[in-house]
Design a protein around this motif. Structure first.
Motif, short mmCIF file in Angstrom:
data_model
loop_
_atom_site.label_atom_id
_atom_site.label_comp_id
_atom_site.label_asym_id
_atom_site.label_seq_id
_atom_site.Cartn_x
_atom_site.Cartn_y
_atom_site.Cartn_z
N TYR A 342 0.85 -1.19 0.00
CA TYR A 342 0.00 0.00 0.00
C TYR A 342 0.89 1.24 0.00
CZ TYR A 342 1.14 -0.46 4.98
OH TYR A 342 1.81 -0.60 6.16
N SER A 343 0.28 2.42 -0.20
CA SER A 343 1.04 3.69 -0.22
C SER A 343 0.67 4.53 1.00
CB SER A 343 0.71 4.48 -1.49
OG SER A 343 1.01 3.73 -2.64
N ILE A 344 1.63 5.35 1.44
CA ILE A 344 1.39 6.28 2.55
C ILE A 344 1.76 7.69 2.08
CG2 ILE A 344 1.96 6.89 4.93
CD1 ILE A 344 2.89 3.98 5.33
N ILE A 345 0.81 8.60 2.22
CA ILE A 345 1.02 10.00 1.84
C ILE A 345 0.81 10.88 3.06
CG2 ILE A 345 0.11 11.93 0.47
CD1 ILE A 345 -0.62 9.90 -1.70
N ILE A 346 1.75 11.78 3.31
CA ILE A 346 1.60 12.79 4.37
C ILE A 346 1.32 14.13 3.71
CG2 ILE A 346 2.88 14.10 6.11
CD1 ILE A 346 4.28 11.51 6.90
N ASP A 347 0.29 14.83 4.20
CA ASP A 347 -0.05 16.12 3.61
C ASP A 347 -0.52 17.08 4.71
OD1 ASP A 347 -0.61 17.28 0.65
OD2 ASP A 347 -2.07 18.10 2.06
N TYR A 348 -0.22 18.35 4.51
CA TYR A 348 -0.52 19.40 5.49
C TYR A 348 -2.00 19.79 5.52
CZ TYR A 348 0.31 23.78 8.11
OH TYR A 348 0.31 24.79 9.05
N ALA A 349 -2.81 19.23 4.62
CA ALA A 349 -4.22 19.62 4.50
C ALA A 349 -4.89 19.72 5.87
CB ALA A 349 -4.96 18.61 3.62
N HIS A 350 -5.24 20.93 6.27
CA HIS A 350 -5.84 21.15 7.58
C HIS A 350 -7.06 22.06 7.50
CE1 HIS A 350 -3.14 24.52 6.92
NE2 HIS A 350 -3.83 25.21 7.81
N THR A 351 -7.53 22.29 6.27
CA THR A 351 -8.75 23.05 6.05
C THR A 351 -9.69 22.18 5.21
OG1 THR A 351 -7.98 24.02 3.96
CG2 THR A 351 -7.45 25.22 6.00
N PRO A 352 -10.99 22.47 5.21
CA PRO A 352 -11.91 21.68 4.38
C PRO A 352 -11.47 21.64 2.92
CG PRO A 352 -13.15 23.03 5.92
CD PRO A 352 -11.71 23.44 6.06
N ASP A 353 -11.12 22.80 2.38
CA ASP A 353 -10.71 22.89 0.98
C ASP A 353 -9.43 22.09 0.73
OD1 ASP A 353 -10.92 24.18 -1.73
OD2 ASP A 353 -8.99 25.01 -1.11
N GLY A 354 -8.46 22.21 1.63
CA GLY A 354 -7.20 21.50 1.48
C GLY A 354 -7.39 19.99 1.52
N LEU A 355 -8.25 19.52 2.46
CA LEU A 355 -8.51 18.09 2.56
C LEU A 355 -9.24 17.57 1.32
CD1 LEU A 355 -8.24 15.61 4.40
CD2 LEU A 355 -10.47 16.20 5.39
N GLU A 356 -10.21 18.34 0.85
CA GLU A 356 -10.94 17.94 -0.36
C GLU A 356 -10.00 17.86 -1.57
OE1 GLU A 356 -15.16 18.96 -2.58
OE2 GLU A 356 -14.24 20.51 -1.32
N ASN A 357 -9.11 18.82 -1.71
CA ASN A 357 -8.17 18.84 -2.84
C ASN A 357 -7.28 17.61 -2.86
OD1 ASN A 357 -8.92 21.21 -4.12
ND2 ASN A 357 -7.55 22.49 -2.92
N ILE A 358 -6.68 17.28 -1.71
CA ILE A 358 -5.75 16.15 -1.69
C ILE A 358 -6.50 14.84 -1.88
CG2 ILE A 358 -5.72 16.03 0.85
CD1 ILE A 358 -2.79 15.19 -1.53
N LEU A 359 -7.72 14.71 -1.31
CA LEU A 359 -8.47 13.47 -1.48
C LEU A 359 -8.96 13.29 -2.91
CD1 LEU A 359 -10.42 13.29 1.91
CD2 LEU A 359 -8.73 11.67 1.06
N GLU A 360 -9.39 14.38 -3.54
CA GLU A 360 -9.79 14.30 -4.96
C GLU A 360 -8.60 13.90 -5.82
OE1 GLU A 360 -12.62 14.27 -6.24
OE2 GLU A 360 -14.03 15.58 -5.17
N THR A 361 -7.43 14.40 -5.48
CA THR A 361 -6.21 14.04 -6.22
C THR A 361 -5.91 12.55 -6.07
OG1 THR A 361 -5.27 16.25 -6.01
CG2 THR A 361 -3.72 14.46 -6.38
N ILE A 362 -5.98 12.06 -4.83
CA ILE A 362 -5.70 10.64 -4.58
C ILE A 362 -6.73 9.75 -5.28
CG2 ILE A 362 -5.59 8.85 -2.78
CD1 ILE A 362 -4.45 11.06 -0.91
#
Length: 482
Positions: A342-362
């Motif tokens: 499996y893969s592990i990604i660490i991201d600074y996303a700490h706002t609703p918009d930031g979390l949505e962006n990284i999850l849509e990307t994944i």
């Protein structure tokens, strides 16, 4: 330095004493005052510097700069100003011989994308052979030298001290993340930016700004002090920024992927390895490749490309600079060399918009399930907590709700704010962040992607009892090596 030289270009009243007094240092913290210093009475969030005048004088302050009328019998010089934060910025610049005027300063503001954009611009300029300084969330840099930072944008005295060090070391360009706090609190007062970049605006820092209009107005101050403003028109607030720039008759350039703008990316292709796109520059169709995945990073790249282009950097250096960038804690793959199933990604996303962006990307590249580990910070805007819970559950197969930086709040109280009202059954609660990461790794199967969101580059966790070491990269390896 003589007081009168420190006060150049400042509006002030000499209440008593002499302007010819010699000043050893400027202080806005009474605990650091030494004999021969000048003390500025700055009003903070919890304490007011005016309350510490006597203590500063006892420690040897020869000059007091204040904005309130005070009866001071001691044999010191008293200077009155309208705003001590503005005065601190002006006097700090003078104290360090105005290094800001010897640098080409690029400012980036927005809720998300500041750090990524700063690192991309630094990469481009360095490919072009320029010596670059960077001031931002992860750390401050003078060329390759890394300097620890306490906040995104330092207080004005430390900021001008850093500028002076950059000038001394031959830095030509300084790339800055400019936070809304720094703009509202005059930390960057008096600085003229070569370029100001607007990335986006979403909910954040309303614990400080109280209203979204206040937040927006704080951000817009950057563009009033920029020779040229670059605006992301695809963001819902981009058009408002453009409208206000036009009202103020300020120079600007617009960019986008979707809306009509002066520089519009097209033929955008994204994968887990990054994105490629085309842009019309100098009547030619130019192809660019960025090695960081996500459509939002194409927006970040556009602002950086146009900044460099408008500063006269050759396209070959621009293309080279964006093609191989590493940003700690921003869509950062961890333990790739372990060849995990499996893969592990660490991201600074700490706002609703930031979390949505990284999850849509994944979601765009994940072959298996998405397992998201996240929490929300304590002593911060509570409204975004259920929003983060909704986004994590909607866009993940499994959400592991845990602690972030709880600060003075009870971790479970924050978690309850996140999960209350959630109409999903695909989440679990694991209060301790270490245990939450371990849980996610234990349930991960072949082709799954684990996203550890919220802390990114941070190597600590802030608890009610103090700050502890907590580097999520180390945590992952520790768990793998058990």
């Amino acid at each position: 330095m003589l007081l009168k030289d420190l006060l150049k270009n400042s509006k002030y009243s000499l209440v008593k004493g002499s302007e010819d007094v010699e000043i050893k240092n400027l202080c806005y913290d009474n605990r650091k005052v030494k004999d021969g210093d000048l003390f500025l009475c700055v009003k903070g969030f919890k304490v007011d510097g005016h309350s510490f005048i006597e203590d500063a004088i006892e420690k040897g302050a020869k000059v007091i700069v204040l904005e309130e009328d005070k009866n001071i019998d001691a044999d010191v010089t008293i200077i009155k100003v309208d705003n001590t934060r503005k005065a601190l910025a002006e006097m700090s610049s003078n104290f360090f011989n105005n290094p800001k005027d010897k640098l080409k300063i690029i400012g980036i503001t927005g809720t998300n994308g500041k750090t990524t954009s700063a690192f991309i611009i630094k990469s481009i300029l360095e490919k072009a052979g320029k010596k670059v300084g960077l001031i931002g969330t992860i750390a401050n840099y003078i060329g390759d030298k890394k300097i620890h930072t306490e906040r995104t944008t330092p207080e004005s005295f430390e900021l001008h001290e850093l500028f002076a060090e950059m000038v001394k070391e031959g830095v030509e360009y300084c790339v800055m993340e400019v936070s809304s706090h720094s703009l509202d609190l005059y930390r960057v007062y008096g600085i003229e930016f070569e370029v100001g970049i607007f990335t986006n605006l979403t909910r954040d820092h309303l614990d400080f700004h109280k209203t979204f209009d206040n937040y927006y107005n704080a951000k817009f101050k950057l563009f009033k002090n920029s020779k040229l403003s670059l605006v992301n028109l695809d963001d819902s607030y981009g058009e408002r920024v453009l409208e206000d720039l036009n009202k103020n008759k300020l120079d600007k350039v617009t960019f986008s992927i979707n809306k009509n703008s002066e520089f519009k990316a097209y033929e955008v292709k994204s994968s887990s390895n990054g994105s490629e796109f085309k842009l019309d520059i100098n009547n030619n169709s130019e192809k660019f490749i960025i090695n960081i995945p996500g459509l939002y990073n194409v927006h970040n790249a556009l602002g950086c490309i146009l900044t460099a282009y408008k500063l006269g950097i050759d396209l070959e250096f621009i293309k080279e600079g964006i093609s191989n960038v590493t940003i700690p804690g921003r869509c950062e793959m961890v333990a790739k060399e372990r060849n995990l199933p499996y893969s592990i990604i660490i991201d600074y996303a700490h706002t609703p918009d930031g979390l949505e962006n990284i999850l849509e990307t994944i979601k765009g590249f994940a072959k298996g399930r998405i397992i998201t580990v996240f929490g929300c910070g304590g002593d911060r805007d509570k409204v975004k907590r259920p929003q983060m819970g909704e986004i994590a559950c909607k866009l993940s197969d499994i959400a592991v709700v845990t602690s972030d930086n709880p600060r003075t709040e009870e971790p479970m109280a924050i978690i309850n704010d996140i999960i209350n009202g959630l109409n999903y059954d695909n989440y679990m609660v694991v209060e301790q962040r270490y245990d939450a990461i371990e849980k996610a790794m234990s349930i991960a199967k072949k082709d799954d992607v684990i996203l550890i969101a919220g802390k990114g580059h941070e190597t600590y966790q802030i608890l009610a009892t103090g700050t502890i070491d907590f580097d999520e990269r180390k945590v992952v390896y520790e768990i793998l090596d058990k």
